[in-house]
Design a protein around this motif. Structure first.
Motif, PDB file in Angstrom:
ATOM      1  N   CYS A  98       0.808  -1.226   0.000  1.00 23.05           N
ATOM      2  CA  CYS A  98       0.000   0.000   0.000  1.00 23.05           C
ATOM      3  C   CYS A  98       0.837   1.270   0.000  1.00 23.05           C
ATOM      4  O   CYS A  98       1.938   1.317   0.553  1.00 23.05           O
ATOM      5  CB  CYS A  98      -0.907   0.027   1.237  1.00 23.05           C
ATOM      6  N   LYS A  99       0.257   2.296  -0.587  1.00 17.83           N
ATOM      7  CA  LYS A  99       0.780   3.659  -0.527  1.00 17.83           C
ATOM      8  C   LYS A  99      -0.209   4.517   0.259  1.00 17.83           C
ATOM      9  O   LYS A  99      -1.350   4.099   0.498  1.00 17.83           O
ATOM     10  CB  LYS A  99       0.963   4.227  -1.939  1.00 17.83           C
ATOM     11  N   PRO A 100       0.182   5.746   0.631  1.00 17.99           N
ATOM     12  CA  PRO A 100      -0.766   6.633   1.315  1.00 17.99           C
ATOM     13  C   PRO A 100      -2.046   6.808   0.507  1.00 17.99           C
ATOM     14  O   PRO A 100      -1.998   7.045  -0.708  1.00 17.99           O
ATOM     15  CB  PRO A 100       0.002   7.957   1.428  1.00 17.99           C
ATOM     16  N   GLY A 101      -3.182   6.642   1.165  1.00 20.04           N
ATOM     17  CA  GLY A 101      -4.469   6.814   0.507  1.00 20.04           C
ATOM     18  C   GLY A 101      -5.042   5.549  -0.093  1.00 20.04           C
ATOM     19  O   GLY A 101      -6.226   5.520  -0.467  1.00 20.04           O
ATOM     20  N   ASP A 102      -4.243   4.492  -0.210  1.00 22.50           N
ATOM     21  CA  ASP A 102      -4.746   3.225  -0.757  1.00 22.50           C
ATOM     22  C   ASP A 102      -5.724   2.572   0.221  1.00 22.50           C
ATOM     23  O   ASP A 102      -5.516   2.597   1.431  1.00 22.50           O
ATOM     24  CB  ASP A 102      -3.596   2.247  -1.018  1.00 22.50           C
ATOM     25  N   GLU A 103      -6.756   1.952  -0.333  1.00 19.82           N
ATOM     26  CA  GLU A 103      -7.708   1.202   0.486  1.00 19.82           C
ATOM     27  C   GLU A 103      -7.252  -0.256   0.583  1.00 19.82           C
ATOM     28  O   GLU A 103      -6.724  -0.824  -0.369  1.00 19.82           O
ATOM     29  CB  GLU A 103      -9.107   1.267  -0.124  1.00 19.82           C
ATOM     30  N   VAL A 114      -0.983  -4.438  12.603  1.00 20.87           N
ATOM     31  CA  VAL A 114      -1.620  -4.016  11.353  1.00 20.87           C
ATOM     32  C   VAL A 114      -1.986  -2.536  11.433  1.00 20.87           C
ATOM     33  O   VAL A 114      -1.784  -1.778  10.474  1.00 20.87           O
ATOM     34  CB  VAL A 114      -2.868  -4.874  11.061  1.00 20.87           C
ATOM     35  N   TRP A 115      -2.499  -2.105  12.583  1.00 21.23           N
ATOM     36  CA  TRP A 115      -2.874  -0.691  12.718  1.00 21.23           C
ATOM     37  C   TRP A 115      -1.648   0.196  12.838  1.00 21.23           C
ATOM     38  O   TRP A 115      -1.660   1.337  12.412  1.00 21.23           O
ATOM     39  CB  TRP A 115      -3.842  -0.523  13.902  1.00 21.23           C
ATOM     40  N   HIS A 116      -0.571  -0.337  13.376  1.00 20.06           N
ATOM     41  CA  HIS A 116       0.684   0.407  13.376  1.00 20.06           C
ATOM     42  C   HIS A 116       1.139   0.633  11.942  1.00 20.06           C
ATOM     43  O   HIS A 116       1.617   1.716  11.587  1.00 20.06           O
ATOM     44  CB  HIS A 116       1.755  -0.347  14.158  1.00 20.06           C
ATOM     45  N   ILE A 121       1.708   4.097   7.072  1.00 23.96           N
ATOM     46  CA  ILE A 121       1.448   4.240   5.635  1.00 23.96           C
ATOM     47  C   ILE A 121       0.505   5.401   5.322  1.00 23.96           C
ATOM     48  O   ILE A 121       0.712   6.156   4.374  1.00 23.96           O
ATOM     49  CB  ILE A 121       0.816   2.942   5.076  1.00 23.96           C
ATOM     50  N   GLY A 122      -0.561   5.515   6.118  1.00 26.03           N
ATOM     51  CA  GLY A 122      -1.629   6.439   5.757  1.00 26.03           C
ATOM     52  C   GLY A 122      -2.630   5.767   4.843  1.00 26.03           C
ATOM     53  O   GLY A 122      -3.349   6.428   4.080  1.00 26.03           O
ATOM     54  N   ALA A 123      -2.694   4.433   4.904  1.00 25.84           N
ATOM     55  CA  ALA A 123      -3.650   3.685   4.086  1.00 25.84           C
ATOM     56  C   ALA A 123      -5.036   3.722   4.721  1.00 25.84           C
ATOM     57  O   ALA A 123      -5.189   4.045   5.907  1.00 25.84           O
ATOM     58  CB  ALA A 123      -3.186   2.242   3.926  1.00 25.84           C
ATOM     59  N   VAL A 124      -6.043   3.373   3.931  1.00 24.45           N
ATOM     60  CA  VAL A 124      -7.446   3.464   4.355  1.00 24.45           C
ATOM     61  C   VAL A 124      -7.987   2.051   4.610  1.00 24.45           C
ATOM     62  O   VAL A 124      -8.130   1.265   3.666  1.00 24.45           O
ATOM     63  CB  VAL A 124      -8.304   4.154   3.283  1.00 24.45           C
ATOM     64  N   PRO A 125      -8.294   1.705   5.849  1.00 23.10           N
ATOM     65  CA  PRO A 125      -8.800   0.362   6.124  1.00 23.10           C
ATOM     66  C   PRO A 125     -10.286   0.214   5.814  1.00 23.10           C
ATOM     67  O   PRO A 125     -11.091   1.085   6.126  1.00 23.10           O
ATOM     68  CB  PRO A 125      -8.551   0.204   7.626  1.00 23.10           C
ATOM     69  N   ILE A 126     -10.627  -0.900   5.195  1.00 21.84           N
ATOM     70  CA  ILE A 126     -12.018  -1.326   5.041  1.00 21.84           C
ATOM     71  C   ILE A 126     -12.155  -2.574   5.907  1.00 21.84           C
ATOM     72  O   ILE A 126     -11.573  -3.616   5.598  1.00 21.84           O
ATOM     73  CB  ILE A 126     -12.365  -1.672   3.574  1.00 21.84           C
ATOM     74  N   THR A 408      -8.641   7.844   8.600  1.00 22.06           N
ATOM     75  CA  THR A 408      -7.639   6.785   8.642  1.00 22.06           C
ATOM     76  C   THR A 408      -6.974   6.763  10.017  1.00 22.06           C
ATOM     77  O   THR A 408      -6.962   7.772  10.739  1.00 22.06           O
ATOM     78  CB  THR A 408      -6.549   7.006   7.584  1.00 22.06           C
ATOM     79  N   PRO A 409      -6.388   5.619  10.400  1.00 22.46           N
ATOM     80  CA  PRO A 409      -5.652   5.566  11.658  1.00 22.46           C
ATOM     81  C   PRO A 409      -4.542   6.609  11.735  1.00 22.46           C
ATOM     82  O   PRO A 409      -4.261   7.150  12.811  1.00 22.46           O
ATOM     83  CB  PRO A 409      -5.087   4.139  11.661  1.00 22.46           C
ATOM     84  N   ARG A 410      -3.910   6.923  10.603  1.00 18.83           N
ATOM     85  CA  ARG A 410      -2.850   7.932  10.605  1.00 18.83           C
ATOM     86  C   ARG A 410      -3.419   9.314  10.921  1.00 18.83           C
ATOM     87  O   ARG A 410      -2.841  10.083  11.702  1.00 18.83           O
ATOM     88  CB  ARG A 410      -2.133   7.965   9.254  1.00 18.83           C
ATOM     89  N   GLU A 411      -4.552   9.655  10.322  1.00 19.45           N
ATOM     90  CA  GLU A 411      -5.185  10.957  10.587  1.00 19.45           C
ATOM     91  C   GLU A 411      -5.579  11.081  12.049  1.00 19.45           C
ATOM     92  O   GLU A 411      -5.472  12.154  12.652  1.00 19.45           O
ATOM     93  CB  GLU A 411      -6.410  11.126   9.683  1.00 19.45           C
TER      94      GLU A 411
END
Length: 485
Positions: A98-103, A114-116, A121-126, A408-411
């Motif tokens: 994943c890259k930043p913004g990827d779902e 996984v959340w770390h 990353i800044g990825a978006v979890p579904i 996202t977790p990063r936000e």
């Protein structure tokens, strides 16, 4: 003795523990009771990237050769040694995919690493909910149908990460899930931390490596005879670049990977290969026989599922109809028999067997459980475990099968947050994961919004929740005030 305790409290306690306890918990070497591990001079293995000793991150000598033998043992496309546990493998895998913004599809029973990774990353979890067995009060497999539905709703996801086997040994239909994802051009990562022993014998389920998973992470130290933090990252396919995986691993793992850990993984793999027939005779067949006899327990209950759906090395004992909870069962085992369980939850105990066990250790465990079971037939107490399962079932019924967070977790991690009273939280975004514990079933992940059902659950089960502040009269939850921009 007191002086030694004061001067070396950790060392002394560990030495005493190893001399008196009978571990049915990780690590898999069971305090060195496997092969001739106690004869190994670990200080002789504790070296660095000296001349002729290769380098994990630029392997082209003895480390490359050792990893290639490990690859062949497990049937992988490529294998990489990990010396910071499966956590390093999970971080590396997700950061490569994943890259930043990827779902990305995330099973709600995934490890907290996984959340770390999502924060980094800044990825978006579904989020996808694994199947829940209400009769057992147990989170089980991820359904292929759930993956298919999630792909229809979120067609841009990069892939999915699931846990198989679970902590309790339940295996998902990895082959079916991999086929669904690959048909859609997506990748599959499997956290197989508790399945490093699957390659030892066909009595165990088939590894995800042979079922189509692209990346598989295994903790050798959990169920194989290696030291803690020994783990493996396997490529099941050539979908991802080996070079990129190594480059990413360098970012999240120590720059001084332990030669001791790598060498013991190499040693354990060879020893198991050389002694497969003895392991089957001394451990696996006695294990199967013990499981058959434990089916006759009267008050306690042994979890037993179909071969490909379950790892028989895990001895899961339910106390649901026994008149006691598993905490008391765990106490009985340790105080009376010096047997220490891997985990005790309100309605079941997890006892881990590994290749370090044999007829003698299994006989001790069986005798203890049978003796306790006979005693329980005389006990008349409130059904604590039954009440717990009822509460758990009510909560699971309220959780969505597929859910995307608001942020996202990063936000959330880098945003501004504060603790607020429960009534203020409706419509707000959780800044801290809230879970029903034990066993650790998330009600809200960081980044998800509080809804009416969440407030009702939190209010009703506050004394069983982690991630809130509860004084007994007032409940506070951490909410997001301003997200990362």
């Amino acid at each position: 003795m007191n002086t030694r305790h004061n001067q070396m409290p950790l060392y002394t306690a560990l030495m005493e523990y190893s001399q008196h306890k009978k571990p049915f918990h990780m690590p898999g070497h069971k305090l060195g009771r496997f092969g001739d591990m106690k004869q190994i001079d670990y200080t002789a293995l504790d070296v660095t990237e000296a001349n002729g000793l290769d380098n994990l991150y630029e392997a082209e000598g003895i480390i490359e050769a050792a990893m290639d033998k490990m690859r062949k043992f497990y049937g992988a496309y490529k294998t990489i040694f990990l010396t910071n546990g499966s956590t390093a493998g999970i971080l590396t895998s997700l950061m490569t995919m994943c890259k930043p913004g990827d779902e990305v599809l995330i099973a709600r029973n995934c490890h907290h690493s996984v959340w770390h990774a999502l924060i980094l990353i800044g990825a978006v979890p579904i989020y996808i909910q694994p199947e829940y067995n209400s009769d057992l009060g147990l989170m089980t497999k991820v359904r292929k149908d759930t993956i298919q539905e999630a792909l229809l709703q979120y067609p841009n996801v990069k892939g999915a990460i699931i846990v198989s086997p679970t902590y309790e040994g339940v295996v998902s239909d990895v082959k079916g899930i991999a086929e669904v994802l690959h048909q859609a051009g997506k990748a599959l990562i499997v956290d197989e931390a508790h399945g490093a022993h699957f390659a030892v014998n066909s009595y165990f389920p088939t590894s995800s490596l042979k079922l189509g998973a692209d990346l598989v992470i295994q903790s050798m130290h959990k169920t194989m005879p290696t030291l803690t933090q020994s783990a493996l990252l396997h490529q099941g396919t050539a979908l991802f670049s080996y070079g990129q995986l190594i480059q990413t691993l360098r970012m999240v793992q120590t720059s001084s990977p332990s030669y001791t850990l790598m060498a013991t993984m190499d040693y354990a793999r060879h020893y198991v290969e050389e002694h497969k027939s003895e392991i089957e005779i001394d451990y696996i067949k006695p294990l199967i026989a013990m499981r058959e006899r434990l089916q006759n327990l009267n008050k306690l209950h042994l979890l037993n599922l179909a071969h490909e759906a379950y790892d028989i090395s895990k001895i899961i004992i339910f106390t649901t109809h026994s008149g006691i909870d598993s905490y008391l069962l765990g106490q009985y085992l340790e105080e009376r028999y010096q047997i220490v369980a891997e985990a005790t939850l309100p309605h079941y105990v997890i006892l881990m067997t590994t290749v370090a066990d044999n007829t003698a250790t299994l006989t001790e465990l069986e005798r203890a459980l049978i003796e306790i079971d006979k005693e329980l037939s005389l006990i008349q107490e409130p059904q604590v475990a039954d009440l717990y399962c009822s509460q758990l079932n009510q909560i699971i019924d309220e959780l969505p099968t597929i859910q995307k967070g608001v942020y996202t977790p990063r936000e959330v991690h880098y945003g501004m947050s504060s603790w607020q009273t429960l009534k203020y939280c409706l419509g707000k975004v959780a800044a801290q994961t809230i879970m029903f514990y034990p066993p650790g079933i998330p009600i809200l992940y960081m980044g998800e919004a509080f809804q009416e059902r969440h407030l009702m659950i939190i209010e009703q089960y506050a004394n069983r929740l982690k991630g809130i502040q509860y004084s007994g009269t007032e409940i506070h939850c951490k909410v997001l005030d301003i997200p990362l921009k």
